[in-house]
Design a protein around this motif. Structure first.
Motif, PDB file in Angstrom:
ATOM      1  N   LEU A 318       2.374  -1.573 -11.250  1.00 13.92           N
ATOM      2  CA  LEU A 318       0.988  -2.052 -11.256  1.00 13.92           C
ATOM      3  C   LEU A 318       0.691  -2.907 -10.035  1.00 13.92           C
ATOM      4  CD1 LEU A 318       0.472  -2.983 -15.027  1.00 13.92           C
ATOM      5  CD2 LEU A 318      -0.461  -1.015 -13.803  1.00 13.92           C
ATOM      6  N   LEU A 319       1.655  -3.723  -9.632  1.00 12.99           N
ATOM      7  CA  LEU A 319       1.472  -4.542  -8.437  1.00 12.99           C
ATOM      8  C   LEU A 319       1.323  -3.666  -7.196  1.00 12.99           C
ATOM      9  CD1 LEU A 319       1.430  -7.347  -7.095  1.00 12.99           C
ATOM     10  CD2 LEU A 319       3.928  -7.226  -6.979  1.00 12.99           C
ATOM     11  N   GLY A 320       2.146  -2.648  -7.076  1.00 13.73           N
ATOM     12  CA  GLY A 320       2.031  -1.744  -5.942  1.00 13.73           C
ATOM     13  C   GLY A 320       0.711  -0.996  -5.924  1.00 13.73           C
ATOM     14  N   ASP A 321       0.241  -0.534  -7.098  1.00 14.02           N
ATOM     15  CA  ASP A 321      -1.056   0.147  -7.156  1.00 14.02           C
ATOM     16  C   ASP A 321      -2.186  -0.792  -6.777  1.00 14.02           C
ATOM     17  OD1 ASP A 321       0.214   2.437  -7.927  1.00 14.02           O
ATOM     18  OD2 ASP A 321      -0.166   2.176 -10.069  1.00 14.02           O
ATOM     19  N   GLY A 322      -2.125  -2.032  -7.274  1.00 14.09           N
ATOM     20  CA  GLY A 322      -3.163  -2.996  -6.947  1.00 14.09           C
ATOM     21  C   GLY A 322      -3.194  -3.345  -5.470  1.00 14.09           C
ATOM     22  N   MET A 323      -2.016  -3.491  -4.865  1.00 12.13           N
ATOM     23  CA  MET A 323      -1.964  -3.788  -3.436  1.00 12.13           C
ATOM     24  C   MET A 323      -2.467  -2.607  -2.611  1.00 12.13           C
ATOM     25  SD  MET A 323       1.650  -5.836  -3.211  1.00 12.13           S
ATOM     26  CE  MET A 323       1.485  -6.059  -1.468  1.00 12.13           C
ATOM     27  N   ARG A 324      -2.156  -1.408  -3.038  1.00 11.62           N
ATOM     28  CA  ARG A 324      -2.640  -0.232  -2.319  1.00 11.62           C
ATOM     29  C   ARG A 324      -4.161  -0.160  -2.364  1.00 11.62           C
ATOM     30  NH1 ARG A 324      -0.843   4.860  -5.228  1.00 11.62           N
ATOM     31  NH2 ARG A 324      -2.434   4.060  -6.647  1.00 11.62           N
ATOM     32  N   ASP A 325      -4.756  -0.396  -3.532  1.00 11.06           N
ATOM     33  CA  ASP A 325      -6.212  -0.371  -3.642  1.00 11.06           C
ATOM     34  C   ASP A 325      -6.860  -1.498  -2.848  1.00 11.06           C
ATOM     35  OD1 ASP A 325      -5.964   1.796  -5.294  1.00 11.06           O
ATOM     36  OD2 ASP A 325      -6.131   0.653  -7.150  1.00 11.06           O
ATOM     37  N   ALA A 326      -6.231  -2.666  -2.848  1.00  6.75           N
ATOM     38  CA  ALA A 326      -6.817  -3.805  -2.138  1.00  6.75           C
ATOM     39  C   ALA A 326      -6.743  -3.630  -0.628  1.00  6.75           C
ATOM     40  CB  ALA A 326      -6.103  -5.093  -2.546  1.00  6.75           C
ATOM     41  N   LEU A 327      -5.659  -3.044  -0.144  1.00  2.58           N
ATOM     42  CA  LEU A 327      -5.480  -2.891   1.296  1.00  2.58           C
ATOM     43  C   LEU A 327      -6.183  -1.668   1.858  1.00  2.58           C
ATOM     44  CD1 LEU A 327      -1.690  -3.809   1.456  1.00  2.58           C
ATOM     45  CD2 LEU A 327      -3.595  -5.204   2.243  1.00  2.58           C
ATOM     46  N   ASP A 328      -6.626  -0.759   0.974  1.00  2.00           N
ATOM     47  CA  ASP A 328      -7.330   0.439   1.428  1.00  2.00           C
ATOM     48  C   ASP A 328      -8.730   0.419   0.836  1.00  2.00           C
ATOM     49  OD1 ASP A 328      -8.161   2.842   2.363  1.00  2.00           O
ATOM     50  OD2 ASP A 328      -6.805   4.067   1.169  1.00  2.00           O
ATOM     51  N   PRO A 329      -9.725  -0.107   1.525  1.00  2.00           N
ATOM     52  CA  PRO A 329     -11.076  -0.201   0.953  1.00  2.00           C
ATOM     53  C   PRO A 329     -11.726   1.158   0.719  1.00  2.00           C
ATOM     54  CG  PRO A 329     -11.099  -0.794   3.278  1.00  2.00           C
ATOM     55  CD  PRO A 329      -9.656  -0.645   2.889  1.00  2.00           C
ATOM     56  N   LYS A 330     -11.201   2.227   1.340  1.00  4.12           N
ATOM     57  CA  LYS A 330     -11.775   3.559   1.150  1.00  4.12           C
ATOM     58  C   LYS A 330     -11.221   4.257  -0.084  1.00  4.12           C
ATOM     59  CE  LYS A 330     -12.420   4.254   6.124  1.00  4.12           C
ATOM     60  NZ  LYS A 330     -12.108   5.124   7.294  1.00  4.12           N
ATOM     61  N   ALA A 331     -10.206   3.657  -0.708  1.00  2.00           N
ATOM     62  CA  ALA A 331      -9.603   4.285  -1.879  1.00  2.00           C
ATOM     63  C   ALA A 331     -10.573   4.266  -3.053  1.00  2.00           C
ATOM     64  CB  ALA A 331      -8.299   3.570  -2.274  1.00  2.00           C
ATOM     65  N   ASP A 332     -10.431   5.260  -3.931  1.00  3.32           N
ATOM     66  CA  ASP A 332     -11.261   5.358  -5.120  1.00  3.32           C
ATOM     67  C   ASP A 332     -10.729   4.398  -6.165  1.00  3.32           C
ATOM     68  OD1 ASP A 332     -12.953   5.997  -7.138  1.00  3.32           O
ATOM     69  OD2 ASP A 332     -12.163   8.034  -7.470  1.00  3.32           O
ATOM     70  N   ARG A 333     -11.427   3.307  -6.401  1.00  5.99           N
ATOM     71  CA  ARG A 333     -10.978   2.288  -7.333  1.00  5.99           C
ATOM     72  C   ARG A 333     -11.444   2.552  -8.741  1.00  5.99           C
ATOM     73  NH1 ARG A 333      -9.041  -2.174  -5.290  1.00  5.99           N
ATOM     74  NH2 ARG A 333      -9.874  -3.488  -6.921  1.00  5.99           N
TER      75      ARG A 333
END
Length: 333
Positions: A318-333
């Motif tokens: 979950l931490l890795g997924d959250g960091m990926r979404d936070a660091l990639d603003p173009k990702a589908d959240r």
């Protein structure tokens, strides 16, 4: 002839005050924006809290063992019944042993699980550092150089992925530990056993990172700042590690958080195959392996390490997924 109108505020050297209700616009860096997005994700914040608690527990365990607060090795045969199971209704739970005692030997379960977190963390953390360092270095070299260098590293990735790592660990455990003790000079025991597992996991776990970083570098090497570094005569090493690497920290950080749970699970699986650190030195893997045979008669002894492994793995993911979404603003959240 028109006469210019003078502004008394400008002439006096004072800036005009903002209109009533207007708010100053504060610029934010990409890091600040990423942190703001991360803090809004409640699941990631809870996962971060669990991961921090996990590291604190791992660091504190050897200290508590040194001061005899935790005692993972002393047997308590007097707390076992005739069937070598914990005496009493609740698996031997008491103020002295909050999670009961170990069947068969009578060692304190809480102490063994707590110290087991430390050994599992050392194995997974060190193996993750090796895998990420190799993957990042080879990925940068492959993506930037291209040509024969890229082809050779690519074939090395394919060969590594095709290699049966589990069979290597099973077949080479005795040979590897013998080499580390006789040739390298490591002391026989848990240090040598853990080092062998760390080296195998680290040197065979870098392929995913290398492919990810290579793809990122293929686009970064065409940017203007790389062309400018070439024009100024920068060496390849400087371009790799001073120009490209600082622009890759986001995928590297996310990859590292995803390697940690994978290697924690791998250590538990290898302990089940009797390849990892062996008892009486506790890890979460070998404690769970020993507890499997008592799952019916002493459920708490089985549940404690299994729950901790599951909680740690889920929290890191979950931490890795959250960091990926936070660091990639173009990702589908």
């Amino acid at each position: 002839m028109s006469v210019p109108v003078q502004d008394p505020l400008i002439d006096s050297g004072h800036e005009p005050e903002p209109a009533e209700g207007a708010r100053a616009i504060e610029s934010k860096s990409p890091t600040q924006l990423a942190m703001e997005r991360f803090r809004k994700d409640r699941k990631s914040m809870v996962a971060l809290g669990v991961v921090i608690f996990y590291f604190i527990a791992a660091i504190s365990a050897p200290i508590l063992v040194h001061f005899n607060v935790l005692d993972p090795l002393t047997p308590h045969q007097d707390l076992l019944d005739v069937n070598t199971l914990p005496a009493g209704k609740w698996w031997g739970i008491s103020w002295e042993h909050p999670l009961g005692v170990e069947p068969g030997v009578g060692r304190d379960v809480l102490s063994r699980v707590w110290l087991g977190i430390t050994y599992s963390l050392v194995v997974s953390l060190t193996a993750s550092v090796i895998a990420v360092a190799l993957g990042v270095t080879l990925g940068i070299i492959s993506g930037y150089s291209g040509g024969w260098t890229d082809a050779i590293i690519g074939r090395g990735i394919d060969l590594t992925l095709a290699f049966p790592v589990t069979l290597l660990l099973l077949a080479g455990s005795s040979v590897g530990t013998y080499f580390l003790t006789s040739k390298v000079g490591l002391p026989a025991g848990p240090i040598t056993q853990g080092t062998f597992v760390i080296l195998v996991l680290g040197f065979f776990g870098w392929t995913g990172t290398a492919r990810l970083i290579r793809g990122q570098v293929l686009s970064l090497r065409e940017r203007e700042f790389v062309d400018a570094a070439r024009l100024f005569g920068a060496s390849r090493l400087r371009i790799w590690f001073r120009e490209l690497l600082p622009n890759l920290w986001a995928p590297v950080l996310v990859t590292f958080t995803l390697y940690m749970p994978a290697f924690i699970s791998a250590e538990a699986a290898l302990a089940y195959l009797n390849v990892s650190v062996k008892p009486p030195t506790p890890t979460l893997g070998n404690v769970l392996n020993d507890a499997v045979q008592y799952a019916g008669s002493d459920f708490l002894y089985f549940f404690a390490p299994a729950f901790l492994i599951a909680l740690i793995v889920v929290s890191f993911n979950l931490l890795g997924d959250g960091m990926r979404d936070a660091l990639d603003p173009k990702a589908d959240r």
